[in-house]
Design a protein around this motif. Sequence first.
Motif, PDB file in Angstrom:
ATOM      1  N   SER A  58       0.941  -1.258  -0.166  1.00 43.77           N
ATOM      2  CA  SER A  58       0.051   0.006   0.133  1.00 43.77           C
ATOM      3  C   SER A  58       0.874   1.118   0.037  1.00 43.77           C
ATOM      4  O   SER A  58       0.630   2.296  -0.771  1.00 43.77           O
ATOM      5  CB  SER A  58      -0.970  -0.024   1.381  1.00 43.77           C
ATOM      6  OG  SER A  58      -1.913  -1.198   1.107  1.00 43.77           O
ATOM      7  N   ASP A  93      -2.661   0.828  -9.076  1.00 37.98           N
ATOM      8  CA  ASP A  93      -3.848   0.162  -8.438  1.00 37.98           C
ATOM      9  C   ASP A  93      -3.404  -1.186  -7.998  1.00 37.98           C
ATOM     10  O   ASP A  93      -2.644  -1.957  -8.619  1.00 37.98           O
ATOM     11  CB  ASP A  93      -4.885  -0.257  -9.299  1.00 37.98           C
ATOM     12  CG  ASP A  93      -6.064  -0.749  -8.798  1.00 37.98           C
ATOM     13  OD1 ASP A  93      -6.009  -1.209  -7.749  1.00 37.98           O
ATOM     14  OD2 ASP A  93      -6.993  -0.842  -9.782  1.00 37.98           O
ATOM     15  N   LYS A  95      -5.266  -2.987  -5.549  1.00 38.09           N
ATOM     16  CA  LYS A  95      -6.280  -3.604  -4.920  1.00 38.09           C
ATOM     17  C   LYS A  95      -6.096  -5.332  -5.032  1.00 38.09           C
ATOM     18  O   LYS A  95      -6.550  -5.873  -3.970  1.00 38.09           O
ATOM     19  CB  LYS A  95      -7.586  -3.023  -5.110  1.00 38.09           C
ATOM     20  CG  LYS A  95      -7.945  -1.688  -5.157  1.00 38.09           C
ATOM     21  CD  LYS A  95      -9.336  -1.144  -5.298  1.00 38.09           C
ATOM     22  CE  LYS A  95      -9.664  -1.325  -6.748  1.00 38.09           C
ATOM     23  NZ  LYS A  95      -9.018  -0.130  -7.608  1.00 38.09           N
ATOM     24  N   GLU A  96      -5.929  -5.759  -6.065  1.00 35.42           N
ATOM     25  CA  GLU A  96      -5.725  -7.236  -6.389  1.00 35.42           C
ATOM     26  C   GLU A  96      -4.754  -7.844  -5.673  1.00 35.42           C
ATOM     27  O   GLU A  96      -4.973  -8.759  -5.261  1.00 35.42           O
ATOM     28  CB  GLU A  96      -5.851  -7.521  -7.915  1.00 35.42           C
ATOM     29  CG  GLU A  96      -6.855  -7.193  -8.728  1.00 35.42           C
ATOM     30  CD  GLU A  96      -7.005  -7.553 -10.189  1.00 35.42           C
ATOM     31  OE1 GLU A  96      -5.834  -8.156 -10.378  1.00 35.42           O
ATOM     32  OE2 GLU A  96      -7.768  -7.318 -10.770  1.00 35.42           O
ATOM     33  N   ALA A  99      -5.874  -7.860  -2.032  1.00 37.46           N
ATOM     34  CA  ALA A  99      -7.030  -8.636  -1.928  1.00 37.46           C
ATOM     35  C   ALA A  99      -6.759 -10.326  -1.781  1.00 37.46           C
ATOM     36  O   ALA A  99      -7.100 -11.332  -1.109  1.00 37.46           O
ATOM     37  CB  ALA A  99      -8.137  -8.801  -3.031  1.00 37.46           C
TER      38      ALA A  99
END
Length: 489
Positions: A58, A93, A95-96, A99
Amino acid sequence: MKRMHIVFTVVLGLLLLASIGWGALWMYAKGTDVPDGVIAAGIPIGGMDIDEAVAVVSQYATSWEQQQAIVKANGQSGDDRAWTLKELGYSADVKEVLAALEQLRKGSIVERARYRHDFAPKLDATFSAHTDVLANTLKKEWGWLEKNEPVNATRTITANDRVVYTPHQVAYRVDRATIQAKIEEWARHTQTKPPANQVEIAKLAQQKLEVPLPIKELEPEVTLQKLEAEGIDRMIMSFTTDFASSAAGRAYNVTATAKTLNNIELAPDEVFDYGKIVSATEKKLGYREAPVIQNGKLVPGVGGGICQVSSTLYNAVIRAGIDIVERRNHSLPVSYLPIGQDATFADGAINFRFRNSTGKHLIIRTVVENRKLTVKLFGTMPDDVRYDVESVKVKTIEPTVKEVVSDQVPAGGRLILQQGKVGYIVETYQTYFKDGVEVSRKRLSRDTYKAQPTMVGIGQGATPKDGKGPGAPIGNEPDNAIIEDGVGA
């Protein structure tokens, strides 16, 4: 498919259970670290605590978006403009990736064990760029420059015949394409070389790209250099004729034609066509009735006077040493020029044409003032060059005698009704001088001017000497003969 998944999970669980036992399976599935050897967004996170790995990934995405692009304007720091990559429409990005890491802690013991066992060794972040955001940002900052447009250079010929040039004005534009290309290249470079550890990740947010503000000049279509290269340096020749004795119709025709001729510009080697000037004048301004020459006689007609313009132009052209393509003299001498130095025009039959042989552009200017017509040529001609023109009569043609029966003459008598005029054969020469010394002399033309017959009236009963019977006019010409100095029969 769902049943197959359940079966697969059960089978895998049984296999793992058989190989490592329940306790070991539980410990394997409950692991809080990232499987060894995993690389996420280019960063080695294998063996890290899941929470630590989530934080590192992040932070990397945030730090990458916080890199700054600084556009330096005019070398003054106060004029610099800085934006983060995120502000310019770039994003990382993850996010994947996050996750996938979170999934390590979800599901049953068997599902978690299976997921961990099959965990992908490489997780990629998604980098994207909305280039319209960057373009709009740059346009918003420097778009005001685009309100200025380039201005063409101009050339003015003053009333006292000076050629004056006004420089062109350039407009300026920010080269947004160059800025955008450099920022995009930099963004790609930083995403393909991710930091190796948290220290480097922290430093990533401090990275800056400095781009000098590229300004490009937008030149107008007509620059000063381009205009000056056409070679309109000065007035190279001027010639004047007088039409003070002309009636109103003829004076109008001279003035109208001169107005059309004014400011005609010829490119190098372009051929000037006087017929086009006559046609344009007739269309735009029209011609009025004035005497024209038909079959060697002055008769009423339309367009009389147009040949004074062509003849005046002809004299300017030959005194500038310019090549003649087509030219013919009048059938009769004209009062405003020496014989041998005129150029007639007959609609559809006789034209006046010359080729701009100066090697540069040529501008024709006309001035009509106090019943005088002046033609001026502006272009390029060496100061030490001049051309003299001389016409020489080489032969005189005596007028013939024409007799016609006339009721004004007593029976058997004879009376001169019109005195004849002699004609001439004339040769015209052009002499070329350089530095005041004669270099060459050539003949421009050999012209014939018809003699005008002496008209003799005879009374009734007398027989004309040409053998024609009484009452037959002598010297009549066909009705469709050429009309000089006019625009039609």
